[in-house]
Design a protein around this motif. Sequence first.
Motif, PDB file in Angstrom:
ATOM      1  N   ALA A 265     -20.429 -57.554  97.768  1.00  0.00           N
ATOM      2  CA  ALA A 265     -19.410 -56.647  98.283  1.00  0.00           C
ATOM      3  C   ALA A 265     -18.624 -56.016  97.140  1.00  0.00           C
ATOM      4  O   ALA A 265     -18.464 -56.600  96.076  1.00  0.00           O
ATOM      5  N   GLY A 266     -18.136 -54.800  97.377  1.00  0.00           N
ATOM      6  CA  GLY A 266     -17.355 -54.081  96.380  1.00  0.00           C
ATOM      7  C   GLY A 266     -17.681 -52.605  96.405  1.00  0.00           C
ATOM      8  O   GLY A 266     -18.364 -52.116  97.311  1.00  0.00           O
ATOM      9  N   VAL A 267     -17.200 -51.890  95.405  1.00  0.00           N
ATOM     10  CA  VAL A 267     -17.424 -50.450  95.308  1.00  0.00           C
ATOM     11  C   VAL A 267     -18.497 -50.174  94.262  1.00  0.00           C
ATOM     12  O   VAL A 267     -18.384 -50.604  93.112  1.00  0.00           O
ATOM     13  N   TYR A 268     -19.556 -49.457  94.667  1.00  0.00           N
ATOM     14  CA  TYR A 268     -20.646 -49.073  93.776  1.00  0.00           C
ATOM     15  C   TYR A 268     -20.429 -47.630  93.342  1.00  0.00           C
ATOM     16  O   TYR A 268     -20.111 -46.759  94.167  1.00  0.00           O
ATOM     17  N   THR A 269     -20.607 -47.382  92.057  1.00  0.00           N
ATOM     18  CA  THR A 269     -20.415 -46.046  91.490  1.00  0.00           C
ATOM     19  C   THR A 269     -21.768 -45.389  91.233  1.00  0.00           C
ATOM     20  O   THR A 269     -22.660 -46.006  90.634  1.00  0.00           O
ATOM     21  N   ILE A 270     -21.916 -44.160  91.710  1.00  0.00           N
ATOM     22  CA  ILE A 270     -23.138 -43.388  91.462  1.00  0.00           C
ATOM     23  C   ILE A 270     -22.890 -42.502  90.243  1.00  0.00           C
ATOM     24  O   ILE A 270     -21.968 -41.676  90.233  1.00  0.00           O
ATOM     25  N   LEU A 271     -23.717 -42.689  89.233  1.00  0.00           N
ATOM     26  CA  LEU A 271     -23.605 -41.908  88.002  1.00  0.00           C
ATOM     27  C   LEU A 271     -24.760 -40.916  87.918  1.00  0.00           C
ATOM     28  O   LEU A 271     -25.903 -41.254  88.229  1.00  0.00           O
ATOM     29  N   ALA A 272     -24.454 -39.713  87.494  1.00  0.00           N
ATOM     30  CA  ALA A 272     -25.473 -38.671  87.327  1.00  0.00           C
ATOM     31  C   ALA A 272     -25.343 -38.075  85.934  1.00  0.00           C
ATOM     32  O   ALA A 272     -24.224 -37.899  85.421  1.00  0.00           O
ATOM     33  N   GLY A 273     -26.496 -37.768  85.353  1.00  0.00           N
ATOM     34  CA  GLY A 273     -26.486 -37.132  84.036  1.00  0.00           C
ATOM     35  C   GLY A 273     -25.836 -37.975  82.972  1.00  0.00           C
ATOM     36  O   GLY A 273     -25.120 -37.469  82.100  1.00  0.00           O
ATOM     37  N   GLY A 274     -26.017 -39.288  83.020  1.00  0.00           N
ATOM     38  CA  GLY A 274     -25.404 -40.151  82.016  1.00  0.00           C
ATOM     39  C   GLY A 274     -24.277 -40.961  82.623  1.00  0.00           C
ATOM     40  O   GLY A 274     -24.515 -41.952  83.314  1.00  0.00           O
ATOM     41  N   ASN A 275     -23.031 -40.518  82.368  1.00  0.00           N
ATOM     42  CA  ASN A 275     -21.876 -41.276  82.854  1.00  0.00           C
ATOM     43  C   ASN A 275     -20.952 -40.439  83.725  1.00  0.00           C
ATOM     44  O   ASN A 275     -19.773 -40.748  83.859  1.00  0.00           O
ATOM     45  N   ARG A 276     -21.465 -39.384  84.343  1.00  0.00           N
ATOM     46  CA  ARG A 276     -20.631 -38.564  85.222  1.00  0.00           C
ATOM     47  C   ARG A 276     -20.604 -39.164  86.621  1.00  0.00           C
ATOM     48  O   ARG A 276     -21.641 -39.385  87.239  1.00  0.00           O
ATOM     49  N   GLU A 277     -19.401 -39.449  87.109  1.00  0.00           N
ATOM     50  CA  GLU A 277     -19.268 -40.024  88.443  1.00  0.00           C
ATOM     51  C   GLU A 277     -19.610 -38.971  89.486  1.00  0.00           C
ATOM     52  O   GLU A 277     -18.960 -37.939  89.597  1.00  0.00           O
ATOM     53  N   ALA A 278     -20.648 -39.267  90.279  1.00  0.00           N
ATOM     54  CA  ALA A 278     -21.082 -38.322  91.299  1.00  0.00           C
ATOM     55  C   ALA A 278     -20.768 -38.799  92.707  1.00  0.00           C
ATOM     56  O   ALA A 278     -20.839 -38.008  93.657  1.00  0.00           O
ATOM     57  N   GLY A 279     -20.432 -40.063  92.859  1.00  0.00           N
ATOM     58  CA  GLY A 279     -20.125 -40.574  94.192  1.00  0.00           C
ATOM     59  C   GLY A 279     -19.723 -42.032  94.144  1.00  0.00           C
ATOM     60  O   GLY A 279     -19.949 -42.733  93.145  1.00  0.00           O
TER      61      GLY A 279
END
Length: 708
Positions: free
Chosen positions: A616-630
């Motif tokens: 459980a917790g918050v998952y971070t979607i990264l795009a293009g390296g370290n850009r937070e996308a969702g």
Amino acid sequence: MAFLNMVLLNAAYSPWLFAVSLPIAIHLLTRQAVQVYSLPTFRFLQQSVARQSKIFRIRHLLLLALRALLVALLVTVFLKPARIAPLNNASVSGRRVVIVIDTSLSMGYNRGGVTSLQKAKALADRILLGLDISDRANVILAGAVPSVALSQPSGDAAALRLAVKNLMHTQEKCDVPSAIALAVDQLSKSGHGRAELYLLSDFQRTSWADAKLDSVPGNTQVIFVGAEEGERENTAVTAIRLRPSAPRAGDEITALVEMWNGGPSPRSIPATLWAGDAPPQKQTAVVPPFSSGTVSFPVSFPQPGRYICAAAVPDDALQADNKRWLVVDLQRSLTVYLLTDENASASPNGSYFVSRALNPAPGQPGGIRVIPKRASELTDADLRAADAVVLANVVTMPADRLPAILRYVQRGGALIVFLYGERARAQMEAMNRLAGKGEGKGEGLPFIPTQILDVRGHGKGYVTLSEARYESRLLRVFKDPSSADLGAIKFSRFFQTTEVDGRAETLLKFEDGTPAAARRPLGLGNVLLLNFAPTPRDSDLVKQEVFPPLLHEMLKGIVSGEGERREFSPGGPASVTIAPMPAAERVEAVAPNSRRLPVTVDRVGGGVVIERAATAGVYTILAGGNREAGLVAVNIHPDESDLRAINPRELQSRREGRPSYLVGTGENEVQLEDLTRNRSLWPYALVGAFIVLILEQLVSTVGAQSRP
């Protein structure tokens, strides 16, 4: 009965049982003949002997019985009798053993520093220690997706014991049917011999109440092994909801935090809420026993963006469910196509009120983007981009658009229909026919409108709602009476309908029993029929404050299954929609423990799927390296917070007389050793011999003192 089975370990000594006849023979040989004396001087002695002769005979027979019993018990000691354990018959070899260990969240309950899973692991280890070299066994880890310790049943008990030793409890909900099906499959791969299925669990009712044992072969011994005893109390955060459900930056928002009291008495539970960067807020609610309570917090998000909300209650014996997360994305707008032949920008048209309820501030980002269109202008590209399609008084429906809308729904779309206007009945009949012939063959709408019913001028001139299914995800927010009174809405014009299909979910009913709102899955999507008009002349719904939140909750509940997909639980997949990206751009997920996970990406639609979110917790979607996308929140399944257990006797009764046992610490339950280890009975015979010897001495002494 199995517990009456007994074996003599030294059966060669059996002939010595004839020694029981020795005391009897001695008694018969030493018996003296009675001689009668008639001398006058013996008169008083004869009277004394007559008084004591009966007692003397009884004592003599008692001594005979005690001495015979003493000999029998001493011989029994040498025979070494033992009770045969039902699951440890020496004549049975090559057993097939499968052990199912519940690894769900509830097994992490910590009582006195020992978790339920640790108790289950110790029991499993004892079972594995009892395996013979010819036995074949395997261990199944029963979580959200059950798995096996070894690919095939094996005689390598050491490898299985190591797997059990390294076993960790999960934050998942146990999929009991799948675990039992996997166990049956493993038993079928183990060859021949007696089959034994061990179920080690706390038997949490929310997971085991619907357990099916029909697939377990009738000759399989099923052993229910309880890992916990007594009541287990627990508090948890089971939900965080926002009102409105699709807020905008700057809106006044209410966060509703639902808490669970899993104890036998009312409890005052303090809750803390974190919303974005704002200071934490605290509220306390008194929650009845084994019930949920709700507290509300005012929150706001000043700028468009992604925000994380979290709610928590104090730690207890099961800590994993004491905190919950919610991601609020104020950057992405839901896209709703409003199909109507009315002017959606002018009152008192129904489409105007629908548009304003869905989007009261069109110029702000986030929330819901409403695009009014005529059905003839709706393109296939529009349908691919639509989160939902709303029909409100469509007069002209081109022949190719109705099948296109139906395909959109069957492939995962959401359709909301306000049943008003002269063509509503004909359009629903046509769609129902198409649904029965198309990709979702055999499917249909929740109900079909038949004729208009106008109650103005009849009786009180209106009807109200008499039933609401607040358990539905579409109405759950309105379960609290303080949130809204749906029964205050007055309706004067609606359709009579056919009976609601048994596969549909009836959400609202009018006083006369006519359905006011019903939802039914259609293919991969959902259809929601609203049997009322959003116009002031037909009801006062649009004048009620409840109209916007009601429409928002219903939309949220059916948008591409949004109601289910937002509630992701550990052990399963989790998904989020992000902005479309170039094919070469790398996308990955970061778990709450900072571990990077691979994802599956739909680069056209922007869908990102984490195949398995373990914790459980918050998952971070990264795009293009370290850009937070969702961001995507994964939370404990609410069922895991209710620790009440089902009595394994209920599960045992489903075996219908087939071989099964209960192992636990209850008053009438056996211990594991009673089933797996033979019990020597000769010590009891030895103790009995000593007791008989003492009794024999007492009887002899008392008899000697009483002789004349």
